[in-house]
Design a protein around this motif. Structure first.
Motif, PDB file in Angstrom:
ATOM      1  N   THR A  13      52.663   7.208  20.381  1.00  7.69           N
ATOM      2  CA  THR A  13      52.168   7.842  19.158  1.00  7.69           C
ATOM      3  C   THR A  13      50.762   8.362  19.383  1.00  7.69           C
ATOM      4  OG1 THR A  13      53.481   6.309  17.840  1.00  7.69           O
ATOM      5  CG2 THR A  13      51.697   7.424  16.704  1.00  7.69           C
ATOM      6  N   GLN A  14      50.459   9.474  18.730  1.00  3.89           N
ATOM      7  CA  GLN A  14      49.102  10.004  18.777  1.00  3.89           C
ATOM      8  C   GLN A  14      48.187   9.176  17.879  1.00  3.89           C
ATOM      9  OE1 GLN A  14      47.796  12.624  20.496  1.00  3.89           O
ATOM     10  NE2 GLN A  14      49.727  12.940  21.572  1.00  3.89           N
ATOM     11  N   MET A  15      46.957   8.996  18.319  1.00  5.98           N
ATOM     12  CA  MET A  15      45.961   8.291  17.527  1.00  5.98           C
ATOM     13  C   MET A  15      45.854   8.915  16.137  1.00  5.98           C
ATOM     14  SD  MET A  15      42.039   7.499  18.646  1.00  5.98           S
ATOM     15  CE  MET A  15      41.623   9.226  18.750  1.00  5.98           C
ATOM     16  N   GLY A  16      45.793   8.061  15.124  1.00  5.82           N
ATOM     17  CA  GLY A  16      45.688   8.532  13.750  1.00  5.82           C
ATOM     18  C   GLY A  16      47.026   8.666  13.040  1.00  5.82           C
ATOM     19  N   GLN A  17      48.100   8.628  13.797  1.00  2.45           N
ATOM     20  CA  GLN A  17      49.422   8.735  13.193  1.00  2.45           C
ATOM     21  C   GLN A  17      49.909   7.379  12.696  1.00  2.45           C
ATOM     22  OE1 GLN A  17      51.286  11.772  12.853  1.00  2.45           O
ATOM     23  NE2 GLN A  17      49.188  12.440  13.262  1.00  2.45           N
ATOM     24  N   GLU A  18      50.846   7.439  11.776  1.00  6.32           N
ATOM     25  CA  GLU A  18      51.475   6.222  11.267  1.00  6.32           C
ATOM     26  C   GLU A  18      52.635   5.829  12.175  1.00  6.32           C
ATOM     27  OE1 GLU A  18      52.546   5.759   6.915  1.00  6.32           O
ATOM     28  OE2 GLU A  18      54.576   5.943   7.775  1.00  6.32           O
ATOM     29  N   VAL A  19      52.852   4.543  12.309  1.00  5.40           N
ATOM     30  CA  VAL A  19      53.981   4.080  13.112  1.00  5.40           C
ATOM     31  C   VAL A  19      54.646   2.921  12.372  1.00  5.40           C
ATOM     32  CG1 VAL A  19      52.616   2.448  14.474  1.00  5.40           C
ATOM     33  CG2 VAL A  19      54.694   3.418  15.438  1.00  5.40           C
ATOM     34  N   ILE A  20      55.960   2.864  12.461  1.00  4.22           N
ATOM     35  CA  ILE A  20      56.724   1.766  11.878  1.00  4.22           C
ATOM     36  C   ILE A  20      57.542   1.095  12.972  1.00  4.22           C
ATOM     37  CG2 ILE A  20      58.524   1.094  10.241  1.00  4.22           C
ATOM     38  CD1 ILE A  20      57.682   3.435   8.485  1.00  4.22           C
ATOM     39  N   PHE A  61      45.055  -8.389  11.071  1.00  7.52           N
ATOM     40  CA  PHE A  61      45.933  -7.759  10.084  1.00  7.52           C
ATOM     41  C   PHE A  61      45.099  -7.227   8.934  1.00  7.52           C
ATOM     42  CE2 PHE A  61      50.330  -7.154   8.887  1.00  7.52           C
ATOM     43  CZ  PHE A  61      50.289  -7.038   7.502  1.00  7.52           C
ATOM     44  N   ASP A  62      44.458  -6.064   9.162  1.00  8.19           N
ATOM     45  CA  ASP A  62      43.590  -5.491   8.134  1.00  8.19           C
ATOM     46  C   ASP A  62      44.375  -4.512   7.269  1.00  8.19           C
ATOM     47  OD1 ASP A  62      41.923  -3.377  10.607  1.00  8.19           O
ATOM     48  OD2 ASP A  62      43.848  -3.144   9.586  1.00  8.19           O
ATOM     49  N   ASP A  63      43.661  -3.714   6.497  1.00  5.99           N
ATOM     50  CA  ASP A  63      44.311  -2.824   5.529  1.00  5.99           C
ATOM     51  C   ASP A  63      45.175  -1.746   6.178  1.00  5.99           C
ATOM     52  OD1 ASP A  63      41.498  -2.809   3.195  1.00  5.99           O
ATOM     53  OD2 ASP A  63      43.113  -4.255   3.577  1.00  5.99           O
ATOM     54  N   GLN A  64      45.005  -1.549   7.478  1.00  4.59           N
ATOM     55  CA  GLN A  64      45.830  -0.557   8.169  1.00  4.59           C
ATOM     56  C   GLN A  64      47.251  -1.056   8.428  1.00  4.59           C
ATOM     57  OE1 GLN A  64      44.879   2.661   8.910  1.00  4.59           O
ATOM     58  NE2 GLN A  64      43.201   2.035   7.596  1.00  4.59           N
ATOM     59  N   PHE A  65      47.439  -2.365   8.284  1.00  5.97           N
ATOM     60  CA  PHE A  65      48.731  -2.972   8.564  1.00  5.97           C
ATOM     61  C   PHE A  65      49.443  -3.332   7.260  1.00  5.97           C
ATOM     62  CE2 PHE A  65      48.604  -3.780  13.148  1.00  5.97           C
ATOM     63  CZ  PHE A  65      47.257  -3.673  13.429  1.00  5.97           C
ATOM     64  N   SER A  81      47.242   4.236  10.302  1.00  9.30           N
ATOM     65  CA  SER A  81      46.473   5.202  11.081  1.00  9.30           C
ATOM     66  C   SER A  81      46.110   4.522  12.391  1.00  9.30           C
ATOM     67  CB  SER A  81      45.219   5.615  10.311  1.00  9.30           C
ATOM     68  OG  SER A  81      44.451   6.516  11.078  1.00  9.30           O
ATOM     69  N   THR A  82      46.921   4.774  13.394  1.00 11.61           N
ATOM     70  CA  THR A  82      46.789   4.018  14.636  1.00 11.61           C
ATOM     71  C   THR A  82      45.501   4.341  15.383  1.00 11.61           C
ATOM     72  OG1 THR A  82      48.172   5.713  15.677  1.00 11.61           O
ATOM     73  CG2 THR A  82      49.254   3.661  15.001  1.00 11.61           C
ATOM     74  N   LYS A  83      44.997   3.312  16.063  1.00 12.14           N
ATOM     75  CA  LYS A  83      43.815   3.431  16.911  1.00 12.14           C
ATOM     76  C   LYS A  83      44.209   3.114  18.352  1.00 12.14           C
ATOM     77  CE  LYS A  83      41.522   0.355  14.329  1.00 12.14           C
ATOM     78  NZ  LYS A  83      42.109   0.230  12.985  1.00 12.14           N
ATOM     79  N   LEU A  84      43.370   3.529  19.277  1.00 12.97           N
ATOM     80  CA  LEU A  84      43.663   3.265  20.680  1.00 12.97           C
ATOM     81  C   LEU A  84      43.861   1.776  20.936  1.00 12.97           C
ATOM     82  CD1 LEU A  84      41.148   5.677  22.484  1.00 12.97           C
ATOM     83  CD2 LEU A  84      43.631   5.964  22.247  1.00 12.97           C
ATOM     84  N   GLU A  85      43.047   0.958  20.264  1.00 16.37           N
ATOM     85  CA  GLU A  85      43.120  -0.481  20.501  1.00 16.37           C
ATOM     86  C   GLU A  85      44.351  -1.141  19.887  1.00 16.37           C
ATOM     87  OE1 GLU A  85      40.560   1.240  19.184  1.00 16.37           O
ATOM     88  OE2 GLU A  85      39.653   0.167  17.500  1.00 16.37           O
ATOM     89  N   ASP A  86      45.176  -0.379  19.190  1.00 16.91           N
ATOM     90  CA  ASP A  86      46.452  -0.906  18.698  1.00 16.91           C
ATOM     91  C   ASP A  86      47.525  -0.912  19.785  1.00 16.91           C
ATOM     92  OD1 ASP A  86      45.943   0.747  15.517  1.00 16.91           O
ATOM     93  OD2 ASP A  86      45.474  -1.322  16.098  1.00 16.91           O
ATOM     94  N   SER A  87      47.213  -0.308  20.922  1.00 18.50           N
ATOM     95  CA  SER A  87      48.167  -0.302  22.031  1.00 18.50           C
ATOM     96  C   SER A  87      48.415  -1.735  22.483  1.00 18.50           C
ATOM     97  CB  SER A  87      47.622   0.512  23.204  1.00 18.50           C
ATOM     98  OG  SER A  87      47.498   1.867  22.858  1.00 18.50           O
ATOM     99  N   ALA A  88      49.683  -2.150  22.438  1.00 22.84           N
ATOM    100  CA  ALA A  88      50.034  -3.536  22.754  1.00 22.84           C
ATOM    101  C   ALA A  88      51.550  -3.670  22.700  1.00 22.84           C
ATOM    102  CB  ALA A  88      49.412  -4.503  21.739  1.00 22.84           C
TER     103      ALA A  88
END
Lengths: 118, 113
Positions: A13-20, A61-65, A81-88
């Protein structure tokens, strides 16, 4: 033996995009969890869910989750809104509820979704 | 607060030799202790748990673990290791049914033929 299933196995996913991220827990289980494992690091708890509400969450688990059980079988994790550090690697788990001295049944884990943020 | 320490990043053992993977924990209360194993590109597989009762617990694939309250340890053991036991092993603790698991950093086990 029943299993926890997770889809997709890999999400780019591109940074800033939503992912489910999607999970189907074991059918008679009532506790659901999300964990993540950043490459080379330990497995970290994100959130637990019971009786259609969050029972515990970590500082990660902040407001982005958010989590949802949209129907009787699926359990989803959304990152707005994904960030680079969400890669895992993200793992879903589920466990039964029992009463009495053997009530702490083990959590059963899916094979995970590898999330790559570009 | 709860925490788990696995002091060894990697354990090397020859096939047929005994295997020990160390784990110590810190909790405020009675611990529920677990061992999980992770093979490449797979999730965590449950091996065994300690809730209460006998300090020596037996689990899957010939593994066992000994709960030692005075040393706050829960070491994983196998009398005779197999090459197929090579994997990443995680110790975990929780405080109650349905509660989160807190994991140690993991120990990579390499069993050489």
């Amino acid at each position: 033996e029943p299993e926890v299933t997770q889809t997709p196995s890999h999400q780019v996913t591109q940074m800033g995009q939503e992912v489910i991220l999607r999970c189907v827990p074991i059918s008679n289980h009532l506790y659901f969890y999300w964990y993540r494992q950043i490459l080379g690091q330990k497995v970290e708890f994100l959130v637990s869910f019971y009786n259609n509400e969050i029972s515990e969450k970590s500082e990660i688990f902040d407001d982005q989750f958010s989590v949802e059980r949209p129907d009787g079988s699926n359990f989803t994790l959304k990152i707005r809104s994904t960030k680079l550090e969400d890669s895992a690697m993200y793992f879903c788990a589920s466990s039964e509820t029992l009463t009495g001295p053997d009530s702490n049944q083990p959590q059963h884990f899916g094979d995970g979704t590898r999330l790559s943020i570009l | 607060a709860q925490s788990v320490a696995q002091p060894e990043d990697q354990v090397n053992v020859a096939e047929g030799n005994p295997l020990t993977v160390k784990c110590t924990y810190s909790v405020s209360g009675n611990p529920y202790l677990f061992w999980y194993v992770q093979y490449p590109n797979r999730g965590l597989q449950f091996l065994l748990k300690y809730i209460t009762g006998d300090n020596l617990v037996k689990g899957s694939y010939g593994f066992e673990a000994e709960f030692n309250k005075s040393q706050t340890s829960f070491h994983l053991k196998k009398p005779s290791a197999l090459v197929s036991d090579s994997a990443l092993y995680f110790c975990a603790v929780s405080l109650a049914a349905g509660n989160k698991l807190t994991f140690g950093g993991g120990t990579r086990v390499l069993v050489k033929p």
